[in-house]
Design an enzyme around this catalytic site. Structure first.
Site, short mmCIF file in Angstrom:
data_model
loop_
_atom_site.label_atom_id
_atom_site.label_comp_id
_atom_site.label_asym_id
_atom_site.label_seq_id
_atom_site.Cartn_x
_atom_site.Cartn_y
_atom_site.Cartn_z
N PRO A 46 0.85 -1.45 -0.14
CG PRO A 46 -0.61 -1.45 1.81
CD PRO A 46 0.75 -1.99 0.97
CD GLU A 47 3.70 3.32 -4.03
OE1 GLU A 47 3.84 4.54 -4.15
OE2 GLU A 47 4.05 2.48 -4.83
NE ARG A 101 5.28 -10.25 1.96
CZ ARG A 101 6.07 -9.94 0.98
NH1 ARG A 101 5.74 -9.17 0.04
NH2 ARG A 101 7.33 -9.64 1.14
#
Ligand SMILES: [Zn+2]
Length: 273
Positions: free
Chosen positions: A2-3, A112
Site C-alpha cells: 500500500p502506498e 506478511r
C-alpha cells in the site's frame, strides 16, 4: 505494498464508518506483527471515542478522546476491512479486531506481518517511527524551495531521492515513476543537476499523481483491498509504470525499464531528460 494513496483511502474509509464512535473492545490475536503490539492497548482504548482519524505519511492515527492515539501501518500486505459480529468468521491473518457498537467490526489483516499497531499515550510526544518520517507530500511547509534545498546537494539519482522516506514520506516505486514522467525528469538524474524551476514542476507532478490516485481509490497490485472491500483501479491509468515496451502516451517512444536499487523503474527516454 500500500502506498500513500491507498493509505489515504483506507483512512477516509475508516473515517466514514468509525469517526465519532466509541471503541467497545480490541481483540489481539497475536502478540506481535512487525513489532510487539502493546499488551495494554485493549485496556487503554476500551470505551474511548475516536475524535479524529489522520494520515501522516503512510501511518494512520486514530486519535482518542483522552489524547491517546492508535498508530497503524499497513506494512507490505496489511488490509483493513469491515465486518459484522453476527456473520464474521475469523480469517487466518486477521490479527487485530476492533469492535464498535451495533456489532460493527474493523479487522486488521496482514499476511506478511510487516504492519504495525501501536498505542501512544496522551503524554507521549516522541515516537521512534513517527519521528523518522520525512515531510508529507501535501504539507504546506513543503515548498519548491524546500524541496530544492533537500535535493540540490545529493549526488544520488532522483529515483533514490524520492524513494527516501526521510526526505519526502510516503512515495513508493509506482508514484515516483509516474511523478518523474510528468515532471519530464529522468529517474537516473543526479540531485545536484536539478533546478529550482524543475522542483516546482516536480512537486506539482507528485501532488497531481497522488491526488488522482486518491480519487481513484488507490491502486491495487496484489491483494490490496479498500476498507469497503472494493478493489482500486488507478493502475489502469499508469502512464509509464509497468508499461515496458508500450508507447509513451505523450510521444509514442517505447517505455524503458531499468533497475535501480534492485527495483524496476519505468521512463520515456524522449520525454524525460
Ligand atoms: Zn515520451
Amino acid at each position: 505494498m500500500p502506498e500513500l494513496p491507498e493509505v489515504e483511502t483506507v483512512a477516509r474509509g475508516l473515517s466514514k464508518k468509525i469517526l465519532g464512535k466509541t471503541i467497545r473492545e480490541v481483540t489481539l490475536h497475536r502478540a506481535d506483527i512487525r513489532f510487539p503490539i502493546p499488551k495494554i492497548l485493549p485496556a487503554k482504548v476500551r470505551g474511548q471515542k475516536i475524535i479524529a482519524i489522520d494520515r501522516l505519511s503512510k501511518y494512520i492515527l486514530l486519535r482518542l478522546a483522552d489524547g491517546g492515539r492508535v498508530l497503524i501501518h499497513l506494512g507490505m500486505s496489511g488490509r483493513m476491512f469491515f465486518e459484522t459480529e453476527k456473520t464474521y468468521a475469523r480469517g487466518k491473518h486477521d490479527h487485530v479486531v476492533f469492535s464498535f457498537p451495533k456489532g460493527l467490526l474493523v479487522i486488521f489483516n496482514d499476511a506478511r506481518r510487516f504492519g504495525v499497531i501501536d498505542y501512544i499515550a496522551a503524554k507521549t510526544k516522541a515516537h521512534k517511527l513517527l519521528d523518522a518520517v520525512g515531510m508529507d507530500p501535501f504539507s504546506k511547509d513543503l515548498t519548491p524551495q524546500v524541496l530544492f534545498d533537500k535535493i540540490r546537494t545529493r549526488k544520488t539519482d532522483m529515483k533514490a531521492i524520492l524513494m527516501n522516506q526521510k526526505i519526502i514520506a510516503g512515495l513508493g516505486n509506482i508514484y515516483v515513476s509516474e511523478a518523474l514522467f510528468r515532471a519530464k525528469m529522468r529517474p537516473t538524474r543526479s540531485g545536484t543537476k536539478v533546478t529550482l524551476k524543475e522542483c516546482k514542476k516536480l512537486l506539482s507532478a507528485i501532488r497531481a499523481v497522488l491526488t488522482e490516485a486518491i480519487k481513484a481509490g488507490g491502486s491495487s497490485l496484489r491483494d490490496y483491498v479498500q476498507t469497503d472491500g472494493e478493489l482500486g483501479y488507478f493502475q489502469s491509468k499508469f502512464r509509464v509504470y509497468d508499461r515496458e515496451g508500450k508507447p509513451c502516451p505523450a510521444c509514442k517512444t517505447k517505455i524503458e525499464r531499468i533497475t535501480q536499487s534492485g527495483r524496476s523503474t519505468y521512463f520515456c527516454s524522449t520525454c524525460q531528460k
